[in-house]
Design an enzyme around this catalytic site. Structure first.
Site, mmCIF file in Angstrom:
data_model
loop_
_atom_site.group_PDB
_atom_site.id
_atom_site.type_symbol
_atom_site.label_atom_id
_atom_site.label_comp_id
_atom_site.label_asym_id
_atom_site.label_seq_id
_atom_site.Cartn_x
_atom_site.Cartn_y
_atom_site.Cartn_z
ATOM 1 N N ARG A 1 7.020 -9.571 104.498
ATOM 2 C CA ARG A 1 7.501 -10.641 103.589
ATOM 3 C C ARG A 1 9.017 -10.721 103.487
ATOM 4 O O ARG A 1 9.562 -11.099 102.447
ATOM 5 C CB ARG A 1 6.896 -10.500 102.183
ATOM 6 N N SER B 1 0.435 -14.884 95.719
ATOM 7 C CA SER B 1 0.509 -13.518 95.183
ATOM 8 C C SER B 1 1.832 -13.337 94.455
ATOM 9 O O SER B 1 2.890 -13.540 95.043
ATOM 10 C CB SER B 1 0.440 -12.488 96.311
ATOM 11 N N GLU C 1 6.815 -10.477 94.715
ATOM 12 C CA GLU C 1 6.904 -11.225 95.988
ATOM 13 C C GLU C 1 7.530 -12.598 95.686
ATOM 14 O O GLU C 1 8.314 -13.144 96.454
ATOM 15 C CB GLU C 1 5.511 -11.399 96.598
HETATM 16 C C1 LIG Z 1 -2.202 -20.813 96.790
HETATM 17 C C2 LIG Z 1 -1.179 -20.024 97.561
HETATM 18 C C3 LIG Z 1 -1.574 -19.157 98.554
HETATM 19 C C4 LIG Z 1 -0.624 -18.414 99.268
HETATM 20 N N1 LIG Z 1 -1.057 -17.580 100.277
HETATM 21 C C5 LIG Z 1 -0.154 -16.881 100.986
HETATM 22 C C6 LIG Z 1 -0.588 -16.032 102.061
HETATM 23 O O1 LIG Z 1 -1.770 -15.914 102.364
HETATM 24 N N2 LIG Z 1 0.366 -15.354 102.754
HETATM 25 C C7 LIG Z 1 1.702 -15.464 102.463
HETATM 26 O O2 LIG Z 1 2.527 -14.829 103.147
HETATM 27 N N3 LIG Z 1 2.123 -16.271 101.461
HETATM 28 C C8 LIG Z 1 1.245 -16.971 100.727
HETATM 29 N N4 LIG Z 1 1.672 -17.798 99.711
HETATM 30 C C9 LIG Z 1 3.112 -17.846 99.367
HETATM 31 C C10 LIG Z 1 3.921 -18.931 100.102
HETATM 32 O O3 LIG Z 1 3.093 -20.002 100.493
HETATM 33 C C11 LIG Z 1 4.652 -18.356 101.312
HETATM 34 O O4 LIG Z 1 5.584 -17.367 100.917
HETATM 35 C C12 LIG Z 1 5.408 -19.415 102.129
HETATM 36 O O5 LIG Z 1 5.962 -18.782 103.237
HETATM 37 C C13 LIG Z 1 6.521 -20.099 101.339
HETATM 38 O O6 LIG Z 1 6.945 -21.236 102.072
HETATM 39 P P1 LIG Z 1 7.679 -22.453 101.346
HETATM 40 O O7 LIG Z 1 8.023 -23.454 102.379
HETATM 41 O O8 LIG Z 1 6.873 -22.940 100.211
HETATM 42 O O9 LIG Z 1 8.993 -21.728 100.859
HETATM 43 P P2 LIG Z 1 9.675 -21.775 99.403
HETATM 44 O O10 LIG Z 1 8.735 -21.168 98.406
HETATM 45 O O11 LIG Z 1 10.220 -23.114 99.119
HETATM 46 O O12 LIG Z 1 10.880 -20.758 99.663
HETATM 47 C C14 LIG Z 1 10.608 -19.398 99.926
HETATM 48 C C15 LIG Z 1 11.909 -18.747 100.426
HETATM 49 O O13 LIG Z 1 12.261 -19.299 101.690
HETATM 50 C C16 LIG Z 1 13.567 -19.854 101.645
HETATM 51 N N5 LIG Z 1 13.569 -21.030 102.516
HETATM 52 C C17 LIG Z 1 12.766 -22.134 102.441
HETATM 53 N N6 LIG Z 1 13.052 -22.987 103.445
HETATM 54 C C18 LIG Z 1 14.068 -22.421 104.159
HETATM 55 C C19 LIG Z 1 14.824 -22.823 105.299
HETATM 56 N N7 LIG Z 1 14.605 -23.994 105.932
HETATM 57 N N8 LIG Z 1 15.798 -21.995 105.764
HETATM 58 C C20 LIG Z 1 16.052 -20.802 105.145
HETATM 59 N N9 LIG Z 1 15.376 -20.370 104.062
HETATM 60 C C21 LIG Z 1 14.391 -21.174 103.572
HETATM 61 C C22 LIG Z 1 13.832 -20.174 100.174
HETATM 62 O O14 LIG Z 1 15.219 -20.146 99.885
HETATM 63 C C23 LIG Z 1 13.109 -19.009 99.509
HETATM 64 O O15 LIG Z 1 13.931 -17.866 99.541
HETATM 65 C C24 LIG Z 1 0.754 -18.553 98.990
HETATM 66 C C25 LIG Z 1 1.169 -19.463 97.990
HETATM 67 C C26 LIG Z 1 0.211 -20.192 97.284
HETATM 68 C C27 LIG Z 1 0.678 -21.172 96.246
#
Ligand SMILES: Cc1cc2nc3c(=O)[nH]c(=O)nc-3n(C[C@H](O)[C@H](O)[C@H](O)COP(=O)(O)OP(=O)(O)OC[C@H]3O[C@@H](n4cnc5c(N)ncnc54)[C@H](O)[C@@H]3O)c2cc1C
Length: 304
Positions: free
Chosen positions: A179, A229, A299
């Site tokens: 992560r 999570s 996380e």
């Molecule tokens: C219902 C649910 C289930 C989930 N299941 C999982 C799972 O099974 N496994 C898992 O790993 N995660 C899971 N997650 C968590 C989440 O979806 C992941 O961490 C995902 O990678 C976040 O992506 P995001 O685009 O929403 O990023 P955001 O939440 O918008 O940002 C996360 C981080 O990434 C950075 N970021 C975003 N875009 C960029 C970019 N273009 N360049 C540089 N940095 C950037 C942000 O600054 C922040 O630090 C889940 C979430 C939910 C709501």
């Protein structure tokens, strides 16, 4: 002041890609968060570079978000620029007999990318089909599920640093760990990522995706606003299990609740504030430590 910054942004950035005092509750899966001073959705490298220049010239802090599915934005909102890259292309390149490269813009949802891969009979991304993030956020977080993570499929990424310079980094240079990645250590905005994938059988891909979807539907509160999570997996324990064993399922503070379905998720019952979530996080951490002696680590990322 905001008017002066807006004027500078408009020299290059399209008006439609700029919002002022934008509620972040509209851009996070928790549906929580105060206003961002500027919410910017660049659609080209030129726009992104100009945003970096305006930020630097005016000493404005930058926050990047993807689909907002791993973040909690504070009730006071976010000062400065919030950038949500709007790079939404998918290109299939380097087609060989059984292998293929796929380039995806950082704003592409993994759900959309996986569906496109399924239609093209390209396998390797099924594990991420139901992780609700965009390419940029998933690469930064080294998102993973079902025994695989981004580290296993990323070939290279292109990103822009805060000076507006472009870099291309290999898989190893991402510094992937559980992560986290290089982008947990440096400020950079991922523009696109190339994935190394393989041709496979569409029915097998479809069946794998169905299995993953069923797993989530039955085990996770996916119909409640949340950010997945809340805590990281422990080194020698399953965090959700020990939260459950501490009797914390259903514990709530204001509108925030430890999910009754999955103790690892904190959900928004409808009217939670960021403070409710943070107070509940604090309570859970302290209870778990008092009852088990184990420290649990967030996380979820707190923004603002
Ligand atoms: C219902 C649910 C289930 C989930 N299941 C999982 C799972 O099974 N496994 C898992 O790993 N995660 C899971 N997650 C968590 C989440 O979806 C992941 O961490 C995902 O990678 C976040 O992506 P995001 O685009 O929403 O990023 P955001 O939440 O918008 O940002 C996360 C981080 O990434 C950075 N970021 C975003 N875009 C960029 C970019 N273009 N360049 C540089 N940095 C950037 C942000 O600054 C922040 O630090 C889940 C979430 C939910 C709501």
């Amino acid at each position: 002041m905001k008017e002066e910054i807006l004027k500078q942004l408009l020299e290059i950035v399209a008006k439609d890609n700029i919002r002022i005092d934008e509620p972040m509750s509209k851009h996070t899966t928790f549906k929580i968060g105060g206003n961002a001073d500027f919410f910017l959705r660049p659609t080209s490298e030129e726009e992104l570079k100009h945003i970096m220049k305006v930020a630097k010239n005016n000493n404005i802090p930058i926050t990047v978000i993807g689909n907002g599915s791993n973040v909690l934005v504070k009730d006071e909102g976010i000062r400065g620029f919030v950038i949500k890259p709007n790079f939404k292309y998918i290109k299939i390149v380097n087609k060989k007999n059984d292998s293929v490269d796929v380039i995806a813009g950082s704003g592409v949802l993994l759900r959309k990318l996986s569906e496109t891969m399924k239609r093209e009979s390209i396998e390797g991304l099924e594990f991420a089909a139901f992780i609700p993030g965009c390419v940029g956020g998933e690469v930064k977080m080294n998102a993973g599920a079902h025994g695989k993570e981004m580290k296993d499929v990323v070939k290279e990424s292109k990103y822009m640093d805060l000076e507006g310079n472009i870099h291309i980094i290999s898989n190893e240079e991402h510094e992937f760990e559980y992560r986290k990645s290089l982008f947990s250590r440096i400020n950079g905005i991922i523009i696109e990522t190339t994935f190394s994938l393989e041709y496979g059988d569409e029915d097998t891909i479809t069946n794998n995706m169905k299995r993953h979807s069923e797993f989530r539907r039955t085990k996770q509160p996916i119909d409640m606003p949340c950010a997945g999570s809340t805590f990281k997996r422990g080194k020698d324990f399953i965090t959700a299990r020990i939260i459950d064993e501490c009797g914390l399922k259903g514990k709530s503070v204001g509108g925030a609740e430890v999910s009754t379905m999955h103790a690892g998720f904190i959900v928004n019952k409808g009217n939670a504030t960021a403070k409710d979530v943070l107070d509940l996080v604090d309570y859970v951490e302290k209870e778990v430590f008092a009852k088990t002696g184990k420290r649990i680590e967030l996380e979820l990322e707190i923004l603002g």
